[in-house]
Every structure is written in C-alpha cells, then in structure tokens.
Design a protein around this motif. Structure first.
Motif, mmCIF file in Angstrom:
data_model
loop_
_atom_site.group_PDB
_atom_site.id
_atom_site.type_symbol
_atom_site.label_atom_id
_atom_site.label_comp_id
_atom_site.label_asym_id
_atom_site.label_seq_id
_atom_site.Cartn_x
_atom_site.Cartn_y
_atom_site.Cartn_z
ATOM 1 N N UNK A 131 0.837 -1.204 0.000
ATOM 2 C CA UNK A 131 0.000 0.000 0.000
ATOM 3 C C UNK A 131 0.873 1.256 0.000
ATOM 4 N N UNK A 132 0.401 2.310 -0.626
ATOM 5 C CA UNK A 132 1.091 3.597 -0.645
ATOM 6 C C UNK A 132 0.476 4.483 0.424
ATOM 7 N N UNK A 133 1.298 5.248 1.065
ATOM 8 C CA UNK A 133 0.754 6.225 1.995
ATOM 9 C C UNK A 133 0.972 7.610 1.396
ATOM 10 N N UNK A 134 0.130 8.541 1.796
ATOM 11 C CA UNK A 134 0.299 9.928 1.386
ATOM 12 C C UNK A 134 0.364 10.792 2.631
ATOM 13 N N UNK A 135 1.108 11.872 2.518
ATOM 14 C CA UNK A 135 1.165 12.889 3.558
ATOM 15 C C UNK A 135 0.470 14.120 3.012
ATOM 16 N N UNK A 136 -0.227 14.834 3.870
ATOM 17 C CA UNK A 136 -1.025 15.971 3.425
ATOM 18 C C UNK A 136 -0.738 17.185 4.300
ATOM 19 N N UNK A 137 -0.493 18.314 3.656
ATOM 20 C CA UNK A 137 -0.349 19.598 4.333
ATOM 21 C C UNK A 137 -1.532 20.476 3.989
ATOM 22 N N UNK A 138 -2.099 21.142 4.989
ATOM 23 C CA UNK A 138 -3.293 21.978 4.804
ATOM 24 C C UNK A 138 -3.009 23.425 5.185
ATOM 25 N N UNK A 139 -3.592 24.332 4.440
ATOM 26 C CA UNK A 139 -3.527 25.751 4.806
ATOM 27 C C UNK A 139 -4.843 26.408 4.400
ATOM 28 N N UNK A 140 -5.475 27.106 5.337
ATOM 29 C CA UNK A 140 -6.736 27.810 5.068
ATOM 30 C C UNK A 140 -6.531 29.302 5.279
ATOM 31 N N UNK A 141 -7.240 30.070 4.485
ATOM 32 C CA UNK A 141 -7.153 31.515 4.637
ATOM 33 C C UNK A 141 -8.437 32.152 4.166
#
Length: 179
Positions: A131-141
């Motif tokens: 399985x592949x994993x993903x990393x996620x970065x979030x930014x809201x404005x």
C-alpha cells in the motif's frame, strides 16, 4: 472594482465528465489561475479557502514507471472524492494540489483523512502489493479586500508546502495543518 488574473481557463478538475474519462490533470499554472479566481470570489463572500498539498510518500524524486503508475492510480481515486467546484491538480513529481473553495479547516481535515485512506487503498488494488501512503499539508485563509490575490494564492501554496515538509519529517502517512 474589477480584478483580472489572466485568461479564464476551465481546468479539467472541475468537469466531472473529464474526471471519469481521463487521468490528465491540470498543472501548476491552471491551479494557480483557478486559486486566484476562487480567492476573488471568497473575498466577496467572506468565506474561507483551503489548499491541500498531497504527496505520495517515497515518490517525490522517483520518476520511474512505478512512480508514474502510483500517481495515476491515486489521482483516479482522489478525483471522484471531490465536489465539482473543487480542483485536483498535478503539482510536481508525486504531488497533487487540491483547492477547496468553501472549506474551513475542520471540513478540510475530514476530506484529507478520506483522501489519505483512499490513496492507500488505490495502490493495494494496483500492480504493486504494497500500500502507498500519502502525507497531506493543509492551509486555510480568508482573503481580505486589501490583499493582492495573486500573491495570496502563491503564499497559500507555499504555506501548505511548508506544512507538508513538517508532516513528512514527522513520518509518512500524516496530515498536518498550519498552526
């Protein structure tokens, strides 16, 4: 007051028929153009815009056939999870940019968790048994009337990328938001 951000292009990420028929995603320029238009609308409505950078763990520098297949499989799984006015774009090797025009941080985190699970399942059913994993970065404005929207769009993407770097430093398969 009128604001012109450049030629109006309809990115492939907002057409449901194209999502199902093709794995071709809009690139960086189309994503930044779309983000600028979304920020303009959000400023008038007083709403928040969220940007996610999704990176396939362990693929960033890999340009092999397996890495390309992983991108294609994950893109095919991520695109149907988004609403028609949200954009999924190819940002770089092993990276995608997701623009959520009306999402606050809490709703973006729910979607990010869903996308992370969906991405892992995509590779498990693909040609590779791992399985592949993903990393996620979030930014809201929430944009304000006194901001240059092109600069704000670039700042948001850079902020999401910085969050992604912290996420990846803390280990694979994580989701982080800007503090």
């Amino acid at each position: 007051m009128a604001l012109t951000l450049g030629p109006v292009r309809q990115p492939a990420g907002v057409d449901p028929a194209l999502r199902e028929a093709s794995t071709v995603l809009p690139g960086r320029l189309a994503a930044l153009d779309y983000l600028g238009r979304v920020l303009s609308l959000a400023e008038r409505r007083g709403s928040t815009v969220t940007v996610m950078v999704v990176a396939i763990d362990g693929v960033a520098g890999d340009r092999t056939h397996d890495a390309t297949d992983a991108e294609r499989l994950i893109a095919q799984r991520l695109a149907p999870r988004l609403r028609t006015h949200e954009l999924l774009a190819h940002w770089g090797p092993g990276q995608f940019l997701v623009v959520l025009p009306d999402a606050d941080t809490a709703s973006a985190l729910v979607l990010a968790s869903d996308l992370r699970q969906c991405a892992a399942a995509a590779e498990a059913t693909g040609p590779s048994p791992q399985p592949r994993s993903v990393s996620i970065g979030l930014h809201s404005r929430r944009p304000t009337p006194d901001q240059d929207l092109r600069e704000l769009a670039a700042e948001m993407v850079v902020a999401a990328q910085r969050v992604l770097e912290v996420t990846q430093a803390n280990g694979p398969g994580r989701i982080e938001i800007e503090p």
